[in-house]
Design an enzyme around this catalytic site. Structure first.
Site, PDB file in Angstrom:
ATOM      1  N   HIS A   1      35.364  51.083  38.984  1.00 51.15           N
ATOM      2  CA  HIS A   1      36.666  50.719  39.560  1.00 51.15           C
ATOM      3  C   HIS A   1      37.240  51.938  40.279  1.00 51.15           C
ATOM      4  O   HIS A   1      37.043  53.073  39.854  1.00 51.15           O
ATOM      5  CB  HIS A   1      37.618  50.257  38.451  1.00 51.15           C
ATOM      6  CG  HIS A   1      38.877  49.662  38.988  1.00 51.15           C
ATOM      7  ND1 HIS A   1      39.926  50.443  39.423  1.00 51.15           N
ATOM      8  CD2 HIS A   1      39.237  48.381  39.191  1.00 51.15           C
ATOM      9  CE1 HIS A   1      40.882  49.637  39.870  1.00 51.15           C
ATOM     10  NE2 HIS A   1      40.501  48.392  39.742  1.00 51.15           N
TER      11      HIS A   1
ATOM     12  N   GLU B   1      40.040  53.198  40.303  1.00 51.45           N
ATOM     13  CA  GLU B   1      40.870  54.079  39.461  1.00 51.45           C
ATOM     14  C   GLU B   1      40.000  55.004  38.618  1.00 51.45           C
ATOM     15  O   GLU B   1      40.395  56.134  38.297  1.00 51.45           O
ATOM     16  CB  GLU B   1      41.813  53.219  38.600  1.00 51.45           C
ATOM     17  CG  GLU B   1      42.923  52.613  39.457  1.00 51.45           C
ATOM     18  CD  GLU B   1      43.449  51.274  38.985  1.00 51.45           C
ATOM     19  OE1 GLU B   1      43.267  50.921  37.806  1.00 51.45           O
ATOM     20  OE2 GLU B   1      44.053  50.560  39.820  1.00 51.45           O
TER      21      GLU B   1
ATOM     22  N   ASN C   1      41.430  41.856  35.293  1.00 48.59           N
ATOM     23  CA  ASN C   1      41.388  43.259  34.879  1.00 48.59           C
ATOM     24  C   ASN C   1      42.786  43.643  34.388  1.00 48.59           C
ATOM     25  O   ASN C   1      43.680  43.877  35.192  1.00 48.59           O
ATOM     26  CB  ASN C   1      40.963  44.119  36.082  1.00 48.59           C
ATOM     27  CG  ASN C   1      41.012  45.608  35.781  1.00 48.59           C
ATOM     28  OD1 ASN C   1      41.174  46.017  34.631  1.00 48.59           O
ATOM     29  ND2 ASN C   1      40.870  46.418  36.824  1.00 48.59           N
ATOM     30  N   TRP C   2      42.940  43.680  33.067  1.00 49.84           N
ATOM     31  CA  TRP C   2      44.264  43.923  32.499  1.00 49.84           C
ATOM     32  C   TRP C   2      44.678  45.391  32.611  1.00 49.84           C
ATOM     33  O   TRP C   2      45.834  45.726  32.372  1.00 49.84           O
ATOM     34  CB  TRP C   2      44.301  43.494  31.031  1.00 49.84           C
ATOM     35  CG  TRP C   2      44.187  42.023  30.797  1.00 49.84           C
ATOM     36  CD1 TRP C   2      43.863  41.053  31.712  1.00 49.84           C
ATOM     37  CD2 TRP C   2      44.400  41.336  29.551  1.00 49.84           C
ATOM     38  NE1 TRP C   2      43.859  39.824  31.107  1.00 49.84           N
ATOM     39  CE2 TRP C   2      44.186  39.955  29.785  1.00 49.84           C
ATOM     40  CE3 TRP C   2      44.753  41.756  28.261  1.00 49.84           C
ATOM     41  CZ2 TRP C   2      44.314  39.006  28.771  1.00 49.84           C
ATOM     42  CZ3 TRP C   2      44.867  40.805  27.258  1.00 49.84           C
ATOM     43  CH2 TRP C   2      44.654  39.441  27.513  1.00 49.84           C
ATOM     44  N   LYS C   3      43.727  46.259  32.925  1.00 50.41           N
ATOM     45  CA  LYS C   3      43.993  47.715  32.981  1.00 50.41           C
ATOM     46  C   LYS C   3      44.654  48.167  31.672  1.00 50.41           C
ATOM     47  O   LYS C   3      44.345  47.627  30.611  1.00 50.41           O
ATOM     48  CB  LYS C   3      44.829  48.045  34.224  1.00 50.41           C
ATOM     49  CG  LYS C   3      44.212  47.465  35.503  1.00 50.41           C
ATOM     50  CD  LYS C   3      44.805  47.985  36.766  1.00 50.41           C
ATOM     51  CE  LYS C   3      44.104  47.314  37.944  1.00 50.41           C
ATOM     52  NZ  LYS C   3      44.548  47.842  39.237  1.00 50.41           N
TER      53      LYS C   3
ATOM     54  N   GLY D   1      46.998  46.786  43.937  1.00 53.24           N
ATOM     55  CA  GLY D   1      48.345  46.969  43.390  1.00 53.24           C
ATOM     56  C   GLY D   1      49.414  47.232  44.437  1.00 53.24           C
ATOM     57  O   GLY D   1      50.519  47.652  44.098  1.00 53.24           O
TER      58      GLY D   1
ATOM     59  N   SER E   1      45.281  42.843  45.223  1.00 51.95           N
ATOM     60  CA  SER E   1      46.478  42.036  45.497  1.00 51.95           C
ATOM     61  C   SER E   1      46.185  40.542  45.662  1.00 51.95           C
ATOM     62  O   SER E   1      46.831  39.866  46.469  1.00 51.95           O
ATOM     63  CB  SER E   1      47.234  42.586  46.709  1.00 51.95           C
ATOM     64  OG  SER E   1      47.702  43.904  46.432  1.00 51.95           O
TER      65      SER E   1
ATOM     66  N   GLU F   1      36.713  45.966  46.626  1.00 54.85           N
ATOM     67  CA  GLU F   1      38.131  46.209  46.427  1.00 54.85           C
ATOM     68  C   GLU F   1      38.592  47.354  47.330  1.00 54.85           C
ATOM     69  O   GLU F   1      38.399  48.531  46.988  1.00 54.85           O
ATOM     70  CB  GLU F   1      38.410  46.598  44.968  1.00 54.85           C
ATOM     71  CG  GLU F   1      38.065  45.521  43.968  1.00 54.85           C
ATOM     72  CD  GLU F   1      38.888  45.670  42.699  1.00 54.85           C
ATOM     73  OE1 GLU F   1      39.588  44.717  42.355  1.00 54.85           O
ATOM     74  OE2 GLU F   1      38.854  46.744  42.081  1.00 54.85           O
TER      75      GLU F   1
ATOM     76  N   GLY G   1      43.996  42.024  39.232  1.00 54.66           N
ATOM     77  CA  GLY G   1      44.696  42.957  38.366  1.00 54.66           C
ATOM     78  C   GLY G   1      46.023  42.386  37.911  1.00 54.66           C
ATOM     79  O   GLY G   1      46.099  41.606  36.963  1.00 54.66           O
ATOM     80  N   GLY G   2      47.094  42.758  38.623  1.00 56.79           N
ATOM     81  CA  GLY G   2      48.449  42.395  38.210  1.00 56.79           C
ATOM     82  C   GLY G   2      48.636  40.921  37.891  1.00 56.79           C
ATOM     83  O   GLY G   2      49.266  40.568  36.878  1.00 56.79           O
TER      84      GLY G   2
HETATM   85  P1  PGA Z   1      45.558  44.116  41.773  1.00 60.61           P
HETATM   86  O1  PGA Z   1      44.349  44.951  41.094  1.00 60.61           O
HETATM   87  O2  PGA Z   1      45.158  42.666  41.725  1.00 60.61           O
HETATM   88  O3  PGA Z   1      46.742  44.400  40.897  1.00 60.61           O
HETATM   89  O4  PGA Z   1      45.710  44.610  43.161  1.00 60.61           O
HETATM   90  C1  PGA Z   1      43.024  44.622  41.363  1.00 60.61           C
HETATM   91  C2  PGA Z   1      42.107  45.578  40.627  1.00 60.61           C
HETATM   92  O5  PGA Z   1      42.441  46.762  40.524  1.00 60.61           O
HETATM   93  O6  PGA Z   1      41.036  45.185  40.144  1.00 60.61           O
END
Ligand code: PGA
Length: 257
Positions: free
Chosen positions: A105, A107, A15-17, A181, A219, A175, A240-241
């Protein structure tokens, strides 16, 4: 069931956001496609999908074509078309080359006020467009502290998944909001407890629920991926990251048991 006799092929999703311009997006996707073509999907022991920002989808569709790397989007609108300025429908994402779309998600739930009903409508739209919906759910830090984790996950699972959800058209990503994050990760036992409950729910409510892919997200890094991916009923990760660096994402993908 142990991870060893789990018949489900894992999925590692990036997930590149809101990260990536044309040049670095093309470089990252190109590097992953190159490694995946060379290694082949058999060596990988998992399916791979990258979910870049919508601006990059059509360009990256060409770059990952004929490779084991699939393309996904990060959100879709519940309707197929109409007067919805700024939104993108699931049908448009399919037309752009997507096979997956993330819905719900945290967010989106938090920053865009998306309810379980909205998330379910988006998943239904994804299915109608022939996309696999990656439905996200998970508890906040306060809910975990209050001992509500399993109740929250139960409620979100029941309310966010369409009735027609099957193992073929749906993936669920657990999640914990507080792990996204932050570098914080639940213990192995905590992840196992949630995923065991998700499997029970899947068996009761999802077509071929035994095979529904249950991802963990929050994470996930090269250093913890192998331990997380070995937990029973964890069938992959939503990253994500660490999906923004080809070597890290590749190491995570290679960590599937
Ligand atoms: P993260 O994000 O790996 O940076 O914690 C995961 C996500 O939001 O899908």
């Amino acid at each position: 069931m142990s991870a060893d006799d789990n018949p489900v092929r894992p999925l590692i999703a990036g997930n590149w956001k809101m990260h990536g311009r044309r040049a670095d997006g093309a470089a990252l996707a190109g590097e992953l496609a190159r490694r995946a073509r060379r290694g082949g999907s058999a060596e990988l022991r998992c399916d791979l999908v990258i979910c870049p920002p919508a601006t990059l989808l059509t360009a990256l569709a060409d770059i990952v074509a004929d490779s084991p790397v699939a393309l996904g989007a990060q959100d879709c609108h519940p309707l197929a078309s109409g007067a919805h300025t700024g939104d993108i429908s699931a049908a448009m994402l399919a037309d752009a080359g997507c096979r997956y779309v993330i819905v719900g998600h945290s967010e989106r739930r938090t920053l865009h006020g998306e309810t379980d009903d909205v998330v379910r409508a988006k998943a239904e739209a994804a299915h109608a467009a022939g996309l696999v919906a990656v439905v996200c759910l998970g508890e906040t830090e306060a809910q975990r502290a209050g001992g509500e984790t399993l109740a929250v996950v139960d409620r979100q699972f029941r309310a966010s998944l369409p009735k027609a959800a099957t193992a073929a058209n749906t993936v669920v990503a657990y999640e914990p909001v507080w792990a996204i994050g932050t570098g914080k990760v639940p213990t192995t036992a905590e992840i196992a407890a949630v995923h065991a409950q998700l499997r029970t729910l899947a068996r009761g409510r999802v077509g071929e629920g035994e095979r529904l892919r249950l991802l963990y997200g929050g994470s996930v890094k090269p250093g913890n991926a192998a331990e997380i991916l070995a937990i029973a009923n964890v069938n992959g990760a939503l990253v994500g990251g660490a999906s923004l660096e080809a070597g890290d994402f590749w190491t995570i993908a290679r960590s599937c048991p």
